[in-house]
Scaffold this motif. Structure first.
Motif, PDB file in Angstrom:
ATOM      1  N   THR A 187       0.850  -1.196   0.000  1.00 51.35           N
ATOM      2  CA  THR A 187       0.000   0.000   0.000  1.00 51.35           C
ATOM      3  C   THR A 187       0.885   1.244   0.000  1.00 51.35           C
ATOM      4  OG1 THR A 187      -1.777  -1.123   1.196  1.00 51.35           O
ATOM      5  CG2 THR A 187      -1.771   1.288   1.254  1.00 51.35           C
ATOM      6  N   TYR A 188       0.635   2.127  -0.940  1.00 54.19           N
ATOM      7  CA  TYR A 188       1.452   3.330  -1.080  1.00 54.19           C
ATOM      8  C   TYR A 188       0.712   4.624  -0.731  1.00 54.19           C
ATOM      9  CZ  TYR A 188       5.636   1.242  -3.083  1.00 54.19           C
ATOM     10  OH  TYR A 188       6.793   0.533  -3.258  1.00 54.19           O
ATOM     11  N   GLY A 189      -0.618   4.589  -0.729  1.00 56.53           N
ATOM     12  CA  GLY A 189      -1.343   5.821  -0.446  1.00 56.53           C
ATOM     13  C   GLY A 189      -2.797   5.570  -0.114  1.00 56.53           C
ATOM     14  N   GLN A 190      -3.397   6.516   0.604  1.00 53.04           N
ATOM     15  CA  GLN A 190      -4.830   6.483   0.912  1.00 53.04           C
ATOM     16  C   GLN A 190      -5.451   7.806   0.503  1.00 53.04           C
ATOM     17  OE1 GLN A 190      -5.707   5.579   5.003  1.00 53.04           O
ATOM     18  NE2 GLN A 190      -5.606   3.366   4.659  1.00 53.04           N
ATOM     19  N   GLY A 191      -6.711   7.750   0.101  1.00 55.40           N
ATOM     20  CA  GLY A 191      -7.410   8.972  -0.279  1.00 55.40           C
ATOM     21  C   GLY A 191      -8.858   8.939   0.140  1.00 55.40           C
ATOM     22  N   ILE A 192      -9.407  10.113   0.420  1.00 62.24           N
ATOM     23  CA  ILE A 192     -10.831  10.247   0.762  1.00 62.24           C
ATOM     24  C   ILE A 192     -11.448  11.262  -0.186  1.00 62.24           C
ATOM     25  CG2 ILE A 192     -12.480  10.968   2.531  1.00 62.24           C
ATOM     26  CD1 ILE A 192     -10.472  10.075   4.648  1.00 62.24           C
ATOM     27  N   GLY A 193     -12.611  10.949  -0.733  1.00 61.71           N
ATOM     28  CA  GLY A 193     -13.280  11.859  -1.653  1.00 61.71           C
ATOM     29  C   GLY A 193     -14.772  11.631  -1.693  1.00 61.71           C
ATOM     30  N   ARG A 194     -15.481  12.573  -2.302  1.00 61.15           N
ATOM     31  CA  ARG A 194     -16.943  12.461  -2.399  1.00 61.15           C
ATOM     32  C   ARG A 194     -17.369  11.481  -3.482  1.00 61.15           C
ATOM     33  NH1 ARG A 194     -19.798  15.449   0.808  1.00 61.15           N
ATOM     34  NH2 ARG A 194     -18.784  17.133   1.932  1.00 61.15           N
ATOM     35  N   THR A 195     -16.431  11.124  -4.352  1.00 62.80           N
ATOM     36  CA  THR A 195     -16.661  10.064  -5.323  1.00 62.80           C
ATOM     37  C   THR A 195     -15.489   9.092  -5.224  1.00 62.80           C
ATOM     38  OG1 THR A 195     -15.471  11.170  -7.118  1.00 62.80           O
ATOM     39  CG2 THR A 195     -17.827  11.669  -6.897  1.00 62.80           C
ATOM     40  N   LYS A 196     -15.698   7.867  -5.720  1.00 59.82           N
ATOM     41  CA  LYS A 196     -14.609   6.890  -5.705  1.00 59.82           C
ATOM     42  C   LYS A 196     -13.442   7.393  -6.552  1.00 59.82           C
ATOM     43  CE  LYS A 196     -17.729   2.990  -5.040  1.00 59.82           C
ATOM     44  NZ  LYS A 196     -18.353   1.789  -5.648  1.00 59.82           N
ATOM     45  N   LYS A 197     -13.776   8.038  -7.670  1.00 64.22           N
ATOM     46  CA  LYS A 197     -12.739   8.550  -8.569  1.00 64.22           C
ATOM     47  C   LYS A 197     -11.885   9.615  -7.880  1.00 64.22           C
ATOM     48  CE  LYS A 197     -12.152  10.302 -13.284  1.00 64.22           C
ATOM     49  NZ  LYS A 197     -12.848  10.739 -14.516  1.00 64.22           N
ATOM     50  N   ALA A 198     -12.539  10.513  -7.135  1.00 61.87           N
ATOM     51  CA  ALA A 198     -11.805  11.561  -6.416  1.00 61.87           C
ATOM     52  C   ALA A 198     -10.919  10.956  -5.335  1.00 61.87           C
ATOM     53  CB  ALA A 198     -12.780  12.562  -5.804  1.00 61.87           C
ATOM     54  N   ALA A 199     -11.421   9.926  -4.652  1.00 59.31           N
ATOM     55  CA  ALA A 199     -10.631   9.258  -3.617  1.00 59.31           C
ATOM     56  C   ALA A 199      -9.426   8.553  -4.233  1.00 59.31           C
ATOM     57  CB  ALA A 199     -11.507   8.258  -2.861  1.00 59.31           C
ATOM     58  N   GLU A 200      -9.609   7.966  -5.419  1.00 63.38           N
ATOM     59  CA  GLU A 200      -8.500   7.306  -6.119  1.00 63.38           C
ATOM     60  C   GLU A 200      -7.431   8.323  -6.515  1.00 63.38           C
ATOM     61  OE1 GLU A 200     -10.334   5.262  -9.356  1.00 63.38           O
ATOM     62  OE2 GLU A 200     -11.110   3.635  -8.098  1.00 63.38           O
ATOM     63  N   GLN A 201      -7.866   9.505  -6.982  1.00 65.58           N
ATOM     64  CA  GLN A 201      -6.907  10.550  -7.349  1.00 65.58           C
ATOM     65  C   GLN A 201      -6.078  10.973  -6.141  1.00 65.58           C
ATOM     66  OE1 GLN A 201      -6.038  11.659 -10.208  1.00 65.58           O
ATOM     67  NE2 GLN A 201      -7.735  11.606 -11.646  1.00 65.58           N
ATOM     68  N   GLU A 202      -6.737  11.136  -5.007  1.00 65.70           N
ATOM     69  CA  GLU A 202      -6.038  11.534  -3.781  1.00 65.70           C
ATOM     70  C   GLU A 202      -5.052  10.452  -3.355  1.00 65.70           C
ATOM     71  OE1 GLU A 202      -4.709  13.524  -0.549  1.00 65.70           O
ATOM     72  OE2 GLU A 202      -6.221  14.399  -1.877  1.00 65.70           O
ATOM     73  N   ALA A 203      -5.476   9.193  -3.432  1.00 66.39           N
ATOM     74  CA  ALA A 203      -4.602   8.078  -3.064  1.00 66.39           C
ATOM     75  C   ALA A 203      -3.393   8.025  -3.991  1.00 66.39           C
ATOM     76  CB  ALA A 203      -5.383   6.765  -3.111  1.00 66.39           C
ATOM     77  N   ALA A 204      -3.624   8.207  -5.287  1.00 73.96           N
ATOM     78  CA  ALA A 204      -2.523   8.202  -6.268  1.00 73.96           C
ATOM     79  C   ALA A 204      -1.555   9.339  -5.993  1.00 73.96           C
ATOM     80  CB  ALA A 204      -3.092   8.304  -7.679  1.00 73.96           C
ATOM     81  N   TYR A 205      -2.090  10.500  -5.629  1.00 73.81           N
ATOM     82  CA  TYR A 205      -1.255  11.664  -5.317  1.00 73.81           C
ATOM     83  C   TYR A 205      -0.335  11.357  -4.129  1.00 73.81           C
ATOM     84  CZ  TYR A 205      -0.100  16.499  -3.992  1.00 73.81           C
ATOM     85  OH  TYR A 205       0.557  17.652  -3.672  1.00 73.81           O
ATOM     86  N   GLN A 206      -0.904  10.748  -3.088  1.00 79.53           N
ATOM     87  CA  GLN A 206      -0.097  10.389  -1.918  1.00 79.53           C
ATOM     88  C   GLN A 206       0.978   9.363  -2.282  1.00 79.53           C
ATOM     89  OE1 GLN A 206      -0.273  12.095   0.800  1.00 79.53           O
ATOM     90  NE2 GLN A 206      -2.103  13.225   0.146  1.00 79.53           N
ATOM     91  N   ALA A 207       0.629   8.430  -3.175  1.00 79.60           N
ATOM     92  CA  ALA A 207       1.594   7.417  -3.621  1.00 79.60           C
ATOM     93  C   ALA A 207       2.742   8.067  -4.395  1.00 79.60           C
ATOM     94  CB  ALA A 207       0.881   6.375  -4.484  1.00 79.60           C
ATOM     95  N   ILE A 208       2.414   9.039  -5.247  1.00 78.76           N
ATOM     96  CA  ILE A 208       3.446   9.747  -6.023  1.00 78.76           C
ATOM     97  C   ILE A 208       4.420  10.457  -5.079  1.00 78.76           C
ATOM     98  CG2 ILE A 208       3.883  11.654  -7.617  1.00 78.76           C
ATOM     99  CD1 ILE A 208       1.165  10.931  -8.923  1.00 78.76           C
ATOM    100  N   LEU A 209       3.883  11.145  -4.081  1.00 79.38           N
ATOM    101  CA  LEU A 209       4.736  11.845  -3.116  1.00 79.38           C
ATOM    102  C   LEU A 209       5.653  10.866  -2.396  1.00 79.38           C
ATOM    103  CD1 LEU A 209       2.254  14.431  -1.516  1.00 79.38           C
ATOM    104  CD2 LEU A 209       3.858  14.774  -3.392  1.00 79.38           C
ATOM    105  N   LYS A 210       5.117   9.708  -2.038  1.00 85.64           N
ATOM    106  CA  LYS A 210       5.910   8.695  -1.336  1.00 85.64           C
ATOM    107  C   LYS A 210       7.033   8.176  -2.244  1.00 85.64           C
ATOM    108  CE  LYS A 210       5.258   4.660   1.630  1.00 85.64           C
ATOM    109  NZ  LYS A 210       4.241   3.749   2.202  1.00 85.64           N
ATOM    110  N   LEU A 211       6.712   7.914  -3.511  1.00 87.87           N
ATOM    111  CA  LEU A 211       7.723   7.443  -4.450  1.00 87.87           C
ATOM    112  C   LEU A 211       8.804   8.493  -4.686  1.00 87.87           C
ATOM    113  CD1 LEU A 211       5.413   5.675  -7.085  1.00 87.87           C
ATOM    114  CD2 LEU A 211       7.099   4.552  -5.599  1.00 87.87           C
ATOM    115  N   LYS A 212       8.388   9.765  -4.813  1.00 86.95           N
ATOM    116  CA  LYS A 212       9.350  10.834  -5.039  1.00 86.95           C
ATOM    117  C   LYS A 212      10.273  11.025  -3.843  1.00 86.95           C
ATOM    118  CE  LYS A 212       6.829  13.541  -8.493  1.00 86.95           C
ATOM    119  NZ  LYS A 212       7.912  13.571  -9.510  1.00 86.95           N
TER     120      LYS A 212
END
Length: 230
Positions: free
Chosen positions: A201-226
């Protein structure tokens, strides 16, 4: 409007001569319908005007920033800079949703955080600044609040695509998004999503839609990788 209009003027670094224009820009059609006002009392006409001003300013900006870029690439880049997601991101930076006049139903179902509503309100705000203070003030607002930190904004609103590119280019492992929680009533629900690369697991996200939550999770994963590369 849940917050004072003077507070919004501070956020955008612009004081209106005609505060009625600012209120007009923050008036959604759901409020107009609920209050049985004239259809033209909503912000849609200002949105139409602001969209045109934004297109001109962003086109000029790209033209001079990328002197060797061909027309087709300039068009694609402009489209990504002023798309709904990008404008909603800018609106979120300004807490624009908190200043909107919404109908009770729209408000209750999360309209203040809906990308389509906040992005339209941002364009309406640009239109209002243009009418109140002219092109120079509208351009200054766009440069300061829309065309600033473009790389950082794309990293957020296009994070799923960027994460896919990062992972394919380095590890080749598969990316999996898993819904791990839901909170709130059906009409105003929040979703919690985890993103995994391989079995980790690289990231978690919370959003009003599943898509928004996925974007947030992906963003956290990118920061972790960087951070790992740094």
């Amino acid at each position: 409007m849940s917050r004072n209009i003077k507070e919004l003027e501070k956020k955008i670094s612009y004081s209106f001569s005609d505060e009625g224009l600012l209120k007009h820009a923050m008036t959604h059609s759901s409020y107009v319908n609920e209050k049985r006002l004239k259809k033209t009392d909503c912000n849609e006409r200002l949105e139409f005007l602001g969209d045109a001003v934004l297109e001109l300013v962003s086109s000029e900006y790209l033209f001079f920033e990328n002197p060797k870029m061909p027309e087709g690439e300039l068009t694609k880049l402009r489209a990504s800079m002023v798309c709904e997601k990008a404008l909603a991101f800018c609106a979120r930076d300004l807490d624009l949703g908190d200043f909107l006049l919404l109908g009770k139903g729209e408000d209750a179902t999360g309209g203040r955080k809906r990308d389509s509503i906040t992005s339209d309100a941002l364009e309406a705000l640009i239109g209002a600044i243009y009418l109140d203070g002219g092109f120079a003030n509208a351009k200054e607002f766009i440069l300061n609040h829309v065309l600033n930190d473009l790389e950082g904004k794309r990293l957020f609103y296009d994070s799923k695509t960027i994460l896919q590119e990062l992972v394919q280019g380095n590890s080749g492992k598969g990316i999996c998004y898993e819904l791990v929680g839901e909170v709130g009533p059906d009409h105003n629900k929040s979703f919690q999503v985890e993103v995994r690369i391989g079995d980790t697991t690289y990231g978690q996200g919370i959003g009003r839609t599943k898509k928004a939550a996925e974007q947030e999770a992906a963003y956290q994963a990118i920061l972790k990788l960087k951070n790992r590369k740094a």
